[in-house]
Write an enzyme that holds these catalytic residues in place. Structure first.
Site, PDB file in Angstrom:
ATOM      1  N   CYS A 235       0.861  -1.195   0.000  1.00  0.00           N
ATOM      2  CA  CYS A 235       0.000   0.000   0.000  1.00  0.00           C
ATOM      3  C   CYS A 235       0.891   1.237   0.000  1.00  0.00           C
ATOM      4  O   CYS A 235       1.855   1.290   0.750  1.00  0.00           O
ATOM      5  CB  CYS A 235      -0.878   0.060   1.244  1.00  0.00           C
ATOM      6  SG  CYS A 235      -1.957  -1.349   1.488  1.00  0.00           S
TER       7      CYS A 235
ATOM      8  N   CYS B 258      -1.470  -7.490   8.044  1.00  0.00           N
ATOM      9  CA  CYS B 258      -1.844  -6.743   6.839  1.00  0.00           C
ATOM     10  C   CYS B 258      -3.339  -6.486   6.914  1.00  0.00           C
ATOM     11  O   CYS B 258      -4.133  -7.426   6.982  1.00  0.00           O
ATOM     12  CB  CYS B 258      -1.502  -7.503   5.559  1.00  0.00           C
ATOM     13  SG  CYS B 258      -1.988  -6.606   4.057  1.00  0.00           S
TER      14      CYS B 258
ATOM     15  N   ASP C  25      -5.851 -17.081 -28.132  1.00  0.00           N
ATOM     16  CA  ASP C  25      -4.860 -16.065 -27.771  1.00  0.00           C
ATOM     17  C   ASP C  25      -5.251 -14.764 -28.456  1.00  0.00           C
ATOM     18  O   ASP C  25      -5.079 -14.609 -29.669  1.00  0.00           O
ATOM     19  CB  ASP C  25      -3.466 -16.521 -28.214  1.00  0.00           C
ATOM     20  CG  ASP C  25      -2.376 -15.545 -27.801  1.00  0.00           C
ATOM     21  OD1 ASP C  25      -2.698 -14.416 -27.382  1.00  0.00           O
ATOM     22  OD2 ASP C  25      -1.185 -15.907 -27.919  1.00  0.00           O
TER      23      ASP C  25
ATOM     24  N   CYS D 229      -7.622  -2.496 -16.156  1.00  0.00           N
ATOM     25  CA  CYS D 229      -6.800  -2.505 -14.945  1.00  0.00           C
ATOM     26  C   CYS D 229      -5.533  -1.677 -15.131  1.00  0.00           C
ATOM     27  O   CYS D 229      -4.643  -1.713 -14.284  1.00  0.00           O
ATOM     28  CB  CYS D 229      -6.449  -3.932 -14.530  1.00  0.00           C
ATOM     29  SG  CYS D 229      -5.527  -4.863 -15.772  1.00  0.00           S
TER      30      CYS D 229
END
Length: 444
Positions: A89, A168, A353, A400
């Site tokens: 983080c 964590c 793919d 992402c």
């Protein structure tokens, strides 16, 4: 005579921080260095800090905060005792509500700077659980002889080292509170130098650990892991080689799955399969994506990079037909099983793919109304350049990595005539600099 490299001058300096970089570091320009950019870990915009240089390069320098002289009103005390050392983080010192604001800014900056596009509307940020959310991850393990101990944790900010974690808070509590127990167990093993990593993954009803080991485990070590699993409620898998070598140690039959109640769907998976790490955000994201796609009962939808069917199977509940395509043949096999288990015969899956030429693939020529895609960090440009894009009325792109999304958005808008209707960030990884986002494109 051999040349010697100039030693880095680590003398701390005082500077004003003006911005936040895409990786969560403060940005400053040092007048004494000709306005050269310095990225400073642990610093926030609007702050005056003393920073110690850590690296120099031709175009920018790097430093770490040693003292905050004037703090930002958005600065908070990090919850984690390992903040500033562990790289898991990097934004815990920034107020939670401002973290997603920063991520929205990173997304919009990438779209404009890389893709030369601007959305017609900015979507409200999507948020979920902020603590104890991470249900999948990998801890590094290292035996440090100088310290005579085993370290278990994420990498430090200096990636050469493993953070010695006692806890964590972003990982699910069943894992995050037991990190010292993992270290103690491994320290007591015969093969304590042969364990490079532990992977964890959690379903709704079970938590699995996959132990990577470089040498065969002794019977004593195997029994130690079994006893640990029985005491703490874990399923244990062993991985002596590649992904195909993973096998259960205890128990022998472990049902791993998560449910999507809104869609009456349950997705089964294996210990090393990809799943979205934040369960609460994932459910919101699916509902968000389906709504943004404006899916209708007669639609035929193509879902690229479909994985286990995270979007595919919920879509199958609301459209006539959905086809999922994924590069990992194992995930495709599980997606097919999930469709059958959920009684969804209008979902088809293909292994392909998507970075290679797929123009002759039968699924490419089936004809679809809408497209949903959720590619890896590298993006989807290769497959977008092959698709008959003019047949899609609407595209929903889950990303992402804002840089690859921006590049692909530039292609869709500037080269293919789509409109970027809206885009927004989603906080899949709170307290980290990771930017998950979603964008909607419409054919003009």
């Amino acid at each position: 005579m051999a040349r010697t490299r100039n030693r880095l001058d680590r003398t701390p300096f005082q500077t004003a921080v003006t911005d936040l970089s895409h990786d969560g570091r403060g940005v400053a320009r040092r007048d004494g260095e000709g306005g050269k950019v310095t990225f400073i870990s642990g610093a926030l915009p609007g702050e005056l800090v003393r920073a110690e240089p850590t690296a120099r390069s031709r175009h920018f320098d790097e430093a770490k905060t040693v003292e905050v002289l004037e703090a930002s009103p958005q600065r908070v005390t990090p919850r984690c005792p390992h903040f500033g050392v562990c790289a898991g983080c990097v934004l815990q010192h920034l107020e939670e509500s401002q973290q997603i604001v920063a991520k929205q800014r990173v997304l919009m900056d990438n779209l404009e700077r890389i893709g030369h596009v601007t959305p017609q509307a900015v979507l409200p940020a999507l948020t979920g659980d902020n603590w104890g959310y991470r249900r999948k991850g990998r801890f590094s393990v290292r035996r440090v002889e100088k310290k005579d101990k085993t370290l278990v944790g994420f990498r430090e900010l200096d990636p050469r080292f493993v953070a010695d974690l006692s806890i964590c808070y972003t990982v699910i509590p069943q894992i995050g509170e037991k990190i010292p127990l993992f270290a103690a167990l491994i320290e007591g093993m015969d093969g304590k130098r042969d364990i490079p990593q532990i992977e964890f993954i959690a379903g709704d009803d079970a938590v699995a650990l996959t132990i990577r080991h470089m040498q065969p485990l002794s019977e004593r070590d195997r029994q130690a892991w079994v006893a640990f699993a029985q005491e703490h409620g874990f399923a244990i898998f062993l991985q002596p080689g590649g992904v195909d070598s993973v096998h259960p140690l205890w128990p022998q039959d472990v049902p791993l799955s998560f449910r999507l109640p809104q869609w009456e769907v349950e997705l089964a998976f294996r210990p090393l399969d990809f799943i979205q790490v934040n369960a609460s955000l994932n459910q919101k994201m699916i509902a968000h994506a389906v709504a943004l796609l404006e899916a209708k009962p007669d639609d035929r939808v193509l879902d690229l990079f479909c994985g286990l069917g995270n979007f595919t199977l919920p879509l199958a509940r609301v459209v006539r037909e959905v086809v999922g395509v994924e590069g990992d043949a194992g995930l495709v096999a599980r997606a097919k099983e999930n469709a059958q288990r959920n009684g969804l015969d209008n979902a088809q899956f293909h292994a392909a793919d998507l970075t290679q030429d797929q123009r002759s693939a039968p699924w490419m020529r089936q004809g679809f109304d809408k497209l949903l895609l959720d590619p890896p960090r590298s993006g989807a440009l290769e497959v977008l350049q092959q698709l008959p894009l003019k047949t899609f009325d609407r595209i929903v792109y889950v990303s992402c990595h804002p840089g690859s999304l921006a590049r692909d958005a530039g292609y869709l808008v500037n080269d293919q005539g789509f409109t970027l209707v809206c885009a927004g960030a989603m906080d899949m990884f709170p307290h980290t600099a990771h930017v998950e986002s979603i964008a909607v494109f419409e054919r003009r």
